[in-house]
Design a protein around this motif. Sequence first.
Motif: not given
Length: 718
Positions: A463-468, A470-478
Motif C-alpha cells: 500500500g501507500g506510495d513511493r513518494n513519502p 503522498n498521503l492520498f495513495a489509497f484505493g481497493d486493489v489487490d
Amino acid sequence: METEEEYDMLDLLAYNCTNLSENLGLAKTTEETDEILRKYLEKADTETKSTPEFKEDLDWFNVTEPLTFSESLKGKIVVLDFFTYCCINCMHILPDLKKLEKEYTVEDGLVVVGVHSAKFDNEKDSANILSAVQRYDITHPVVNDSTSSMWIDLKIKCWPTLLILGPNANPIFVIMGEGHYDLLEKYVGAALKFYRGQGKLHNNSLPLNPSTELLMSPNLKFPGKITCSKWSLDSDCAELYAISDSGNHRILIINPSGDVLQKIGGKESGFVDGDFKTARFNSPQGITFLNVHTLFVADTENHAIRKVDLKNHIVETVAGTGVQGNDRVGGKIGRAQAISSPWDVVCHKTRDMDMSFHMDESTVPEKDILLIAAAGTHQIWALFLDDVIFWKYKQYPTMSCAAIVGTGHEENRNNSYPNNASFAQPSGLALSRETKELYIADSESSCVRKISLSDGKVMPVVGGDRNPLNLFAFGDVDGKQYAAKLQHPLGVAFNPYDGHVYVADTYNHKIKQINVSQNTATTCRIIDMTGAEYQFNEPGGLCLSPNGEQLYVADTNNHTIEVINLSTMTTKQLKLNFNVKADIDRADYVLALTTLKIKPNGGKIKLSITLNCVDGAKLTEGAPQSWNVYLPSELYFVDRQNGTLKADGKIDIDITAPVSQVDSQDIVTIYCKLNLCKNNLCFSKLISLRIPVSFHNDGLDCIIEDINVYVSDSGIRV
C-alpha cells in the motif's frame, strides 16, 4: 468559480490573523488584549463578504432541518469546523469545541457547525459520518459536504480549519491546525462582546436533535480492538480475550465461549484509577496482555497508558498525564511523560543490546518493552518496563517512556535509521516474535509497514506510495507492495502458522491477507452463516486464536465481534454472555461437592478434578470438551479461567481465596460443556460442579483436593 478578489480576501484573513496573534502575544494586560481585539473586529467587520450558503440537499446531523446563514444562523457567531473523521488532528480539537460550547451557548450567540469534508471515499457516506458523530460524541450540528463544495468555495487548505463568522456570515477569524484553544476562546469571546454591543446578536434557539441512538448490540458499542492472552509473552496463561468496548469506555474480559468474566470501567467516560468498578477510561483502543495477571490499555482520548492488574483488580496509569501531549522525544518516567492519542499497544521482549553481542544470547536476561502506536504524534513510542539498553546502546530506565521511531512529521517515509523515518497516524500493531519485526497499520498513508526490532529499520510492506509526501495513495486493489491499495487500515495481526499478516482494511470494509515473504495483498472473501458474503463496517481490530485457525475481528460500526474460520473463510458472530450465572443455573446436571474450609486471612485452593465416563458413556472423539471457572467475586483469583479437557479427563485449577469474615461462605463453580457418545448416539451435557468455600479459624492456609466425578447419560456422582 471563485473570483481572484475573493481568493485574496480569504488569504488576507489568514495573514491578518497571524499578525493579530503576534500582537496579542505582546499585550501585557487584559485591557490591552481587549483593545487589540476590538480594533481588529472593527476593521474585519467591514472588509469581508458573506460566506456562501450551504448547498441544498446536503445531509445534516444533530438538527431536525438544514441550517442557513440567512435565517437560522443569522445573528450568531458561527464556528465552522472543517474536518474529516479519520483525522487525528480533527479528533484532537473536539474537546476544545465541547469546552467552548459549555462556555457559550446557542442562546448566548455561539453556534459550532461541523463541515465534514472527506479525505477518503468511505467518509463521504452519510451513514459512516453518522456513526462517527456518535462514536466521538459530537452534539453540535454537522453537515456532510460530500462534494467539498464549501471547502472549495472558501479555499480551505487543511484539516482541521476553524473559520469564525460574524452575525452576517462574514469571516472574521481563521485558525488552522490543533492546539489553539486559548486563541479560539479569545476570538469567540471578543466577537460575542463586540457584536452584542452593536445589538447584532440573536438569542434564538436552533432545531437541535443530537443523533445519540443507532442500531447496535445492547452490550457492545463501537468495539475498537481485541487481543488474546495466549499471544502474550507468557505462553502458559489461560486463553482469554480482552475487548476494548470503546463506545462504552470499558474493557471486557471474556473466555472463548463469549462469557464475560470481567467488566473494567464504563459506561461513562473519565480518567480515574482504582478498582474495576471505580476505574474510568475514555474511548480506549489498543490492548495487550503482558502475562496472565497483567493487561495494558491504550486509553486513547485520555492520552494515557493504563495497566490492569487482573489478580488484584486494580487499574493504574503508567504513562501519560490525561492531557494531550506534543512532545516528540520523551524520556520522562511514567505519568510525568505526556503522550498523544495512543491507538495500539503490544508487548515485546528484548535483551540488552551491548551484552547480547558478547555473550551467549540464551544467558542474557530478557527485558519487557511495551510498544505504542502514538497516532497523535505519528510515531512509535515505547514504555520500558525494565532497565533496557536498546538501539545504539542507549539506556532507558525502568518505566521511562520515549519515542523510538519517527520524526513526528506526518509522512510515509521509510528509512534505515529509525529517527529519520516518518509515519502518518499509526493505528495498529502486530508482532512477529520469530523474525523480531513489528507490523504497523499506518492509517493516513493507507499502507502496512514494518520495523526491524533489531535495529529500527523501517520498510514498506503493501500500500501507500513511493513518494513519502503522498498521503492520498489509497484505493481497493489487490497486488504487490505499492501496486496494492488500501483505505485507512486500522488493525493488523500476524499469524506465525501461515506466515501471513491479516489487515483490517477499515474504510474498504474488508479483511485482507498479506503474504509477507512476497509483500502481496489479497482480499479475503468472507461468507456469513446464511451463505452470503459478510458485510463488514469499518472493522478496526484483529487477533488470532492460539492455534492460528480463527481470526477475531472487532467489527466496529457493526458493534460486533466476528470469528472467521480461516480454512473455510466463514464467519460467525461471537455472542457475548453477560448473564453467566443464568447459564450456570441452566446446567443439565448440578453437583454440590464437599465444603472446603480455609482460614479467614485467605489462602490457596489447589483442585485436581477428574471427569470419568461410566455406564457405557465416553467422550466423543474429536469433539470440543471445555470447562470454565466462575468465581464468587472479583476478590478471588484463578490461574486458569478456562480450558479444554485433557485426554485423561483431568482439570487442574489453582485458586487464591481472599481475606474474608469468619463463618462466611462462597461458591466456586466449575462449568463443563461435554460432548458424549453411547451406543452410537452422541449428545451434549452441561455440568455444573459447585464447590462451597467457607472461612473458619480452624481452616487451612492451603487446600489440596483430588476430586473424582463420574459422568453418565443419566447423571453425575462423586
